[in-house]
Design a protein around this motif. Structure first.
Motif, short mmCIF file in Angstrom:
data_model
loop_
_atom_site.label_atom_id
_atom_site.label_comp_id
_atom_site.label_asym_id
_atom_site.label_seq_id
_atom_site.Cartn_x
_atom_site.Cartn_y
_atom_site.Cartn_z
N GLN A 153 0.87 -1.20 -0.02
CA GLN A 153 -0.03 -0.26 -0.08
C GLN A 153 0.83 1.21 0.35
OE1 GLN A 153 -1.89 -1.05 3.45
NE2 GLN A 153 -3.78 -2.00 2.42
N ASP A 154 0.49 2.19 -0.92
CA ASP A 154 1.39 3.46 -1.07
C ASP A 154 1.30 4.44 0.33
OD1 ASP A 154 3.05 5.63 -1.85
OD2 ASP A 154 1.74 6.06 -3.40
N GLY B 101 -6.54 -5.71 15.45
CA GLY B 101 -7.25 -4.35 15.35
C GLY B 101 -6.71 -3.49 14.28
N HIS B 102 -5.49 -3.88 13.69
CA HIS B 102 -5.12 -3.19 12.59
C HIS B 102 -4.48 -3.79 11.28
CE1 HIS B 102 -5.31 0.58 15.03
NE2 HIS B 102 -4.86 -0.23 16.02
N PRO B 103 -5.70 -4.36 10.73
CA PRO B 103 -5.30 -5.47 9.59
C PRO B 103 -4.47 -5.04 8.41
CG PRO B 103 -7.66 -4.98 9.60
CD PRO B 103 -7.06 -4.45 10.70
N ASP B 104 -4.35 -3.53 8.01
CA ASP B 104 -3.82 -3.07 6.81
C ASP B 104 -3.25 -1.76 7.22
OD1 ASP B 104 -6.10 -1.77 6.53
OD2 ASP B 104 -7.10 -3.22 4.83
N LEU C 13 6.10 -0.33 3.46
CA LEU C 13 7.37 -0.94 3.29
C LEU C 13 7.36 -1.82 1.90
CD1 LEU C 13 8.77 -1.56 6.85
CD2 LEU C 13 9.70 0.05 5.15
N LEU C 14 6.05 -2.89 2.16
CA LEU C 14 6.05 -3.68 0.98
C LEU C 14 5.86 -2.94 -0.39
CD1 LEU C 14 3.91 -6.41 2.82
CD2 LEU C 14 6.26 -6.79 1.64
N TYR C 15 5.26 -1.87 -0.38
CA TYR C 15 4.99 -1.08 -1.68
C TYR C 15 6.43 -0.42 -2.06
CZ TYR C 15 3.07 2.38 -4.87
OH TYR C 15 2.85 3.38 -5.84
N HIS C 16 7.14 -0.08 -1.00
CA HIS C 16 8.34 0.50 -1.15
C HIS C 16 9.61 -0.36 -1.71
CE1 HIS C 16 11.78 3.52 -0.62
NE2 HIS C 16 12.39 2.51 -0.11
#
Length: 305
Positions: free
Chosen positions: A75-76, A104-107, A114-117
């Motif tokens: 995710q950008d 509580g914070h799935p995404d 970082l995965l987008y970067h």
């Protein structure tokens, strides 16, 4: 599947959010507010505020939707990358961002950004925190070191375990100090009276925080905290323990405090030995704008007679 609960109040029970947090283990008062916002909590078939005072005869219906699966999608997030090479990344995390996915914070966590970067992140044993070797709280801002490969992860984790890296925080805290420097050596464990909090607990794990008062204001102070250990909420718990809770801290601080986006705590300086070159790297990040604004206000107030 969604979970459904119903309650019939036989006598007055106080606030709605407090009642539900006590009755349903998986709910916090924050989660109750989220469910109210989504119209998943009704009192007498109507949406009410979390602060609603329950009365005899009230009927409460609660629907808890099924949890979203943890997302490791890219995710950008326009990350503030302070340094990067083929082994490590140093990123300046803003307030409001969770480090890695959880129930509580799935995404929309730092890991998603970082995965987008980059596609080069060290694997994690748990699977949901690639590259992550240490964390800071959601509403704490500042520097984190990220491992891009397994060798780097092992090196950075070893430095954390042997306390050879450098982690300095800045915090605005309540109160005036007599001593300008000090060491807080007090074990931290789960608060037996509040499952959402950590606390100084004789049965807890060893925790040591060094602090230095950098500036003293009217009723507040700017302090530098240096971590010798890295327990959950360590600085927040320790500063409260010595009577100087962090301003804006919704979990450990007083209600009457500085306005902001959570605790005024910033991971300002980070130093470590590079995993491959073995050279010492050290980085600093300025405090967020709202932190600086409150510092400026406190300095002006202190200058008034």
């Amino acid at each position: 599947m969604a979970e459904n609960f119903t309650f019939k109040i036989s006598d007055q029970k106080g606030r709605l959010d407090k009642f539900l947090a006590q009755e349903i283990d998986e709910l916090s008062r924050t989660r109750v507010q989220e469910l109210i916002d989504d119209k998943n909590i009704l009192v007498n078939d109507k949406v009410v505020k979390a602060s609603y005072k329950l009365e005899s005869g009230d009927k409460i219906s609660v629907t808890i939707p099924p949890k979203k699966p943890l997302s490791l999608s890219a995710q950008d997030m326009n990350l503030d990358v302070v340094y990067e090479d083929q082994d490590v990344i140093v990123v300046n995390k803003p307030q409001g961002v969770v480090v890695h996915p959880s129930a509580g914070h799935p995404d929309h966590t730092l890991v998603n950004g970082l995965l987008y970067h980059t596609q080069d992140l060290a694997k994690s044993p748990e699977g949901f925190r690639p590259g992550i070797v240490h964390r800071i709280d959601k509403d704490t801002s500042g520097l984190l070191m990220i491992a891009k490969n397994d060798k780097a992860r092992e090196s950075l984790e070893d430095q954390l375990a042997h306390k050879t890296n450098k982690r300095e925080y800045l915090a605005i805290v309540h109160g005036n100090f007599e001593a300008k420097i000090g060491v807080i050596n007090a074990p931290i464990g789960r608060n037996p009276n509040n499952r959402k909090q950590m606390a100084v607990n004789p049965k807890g794990k060893k925790a040591i925080t060094h602090f230095e008062v950098l500036e003293q204001f009217k009723n507040y102070a700017l302090v530098k905290c240096v971590l010798e250990t890295g327990r959950t909420h360590q600085i927040r718990v320790h500063m409260r323990y010595i009577g100087h809770p962090i301003a804006g801290d919704p979990l450990y601080g007083p209600k009457k405090t500085l306005k902001g986006n959570g605790q005024f705590l910033h991971a300002a300086t980070l130093g470590f030995e590079h995993p491959a070159t073995h050279k010492w790297l050290e980085f600093s990040a300025p405090v967020p704008a709202i932190f600086q604004e409150q510092l400026d206000n406190l300095r002006k107030e202190s200058m008034k007679k």
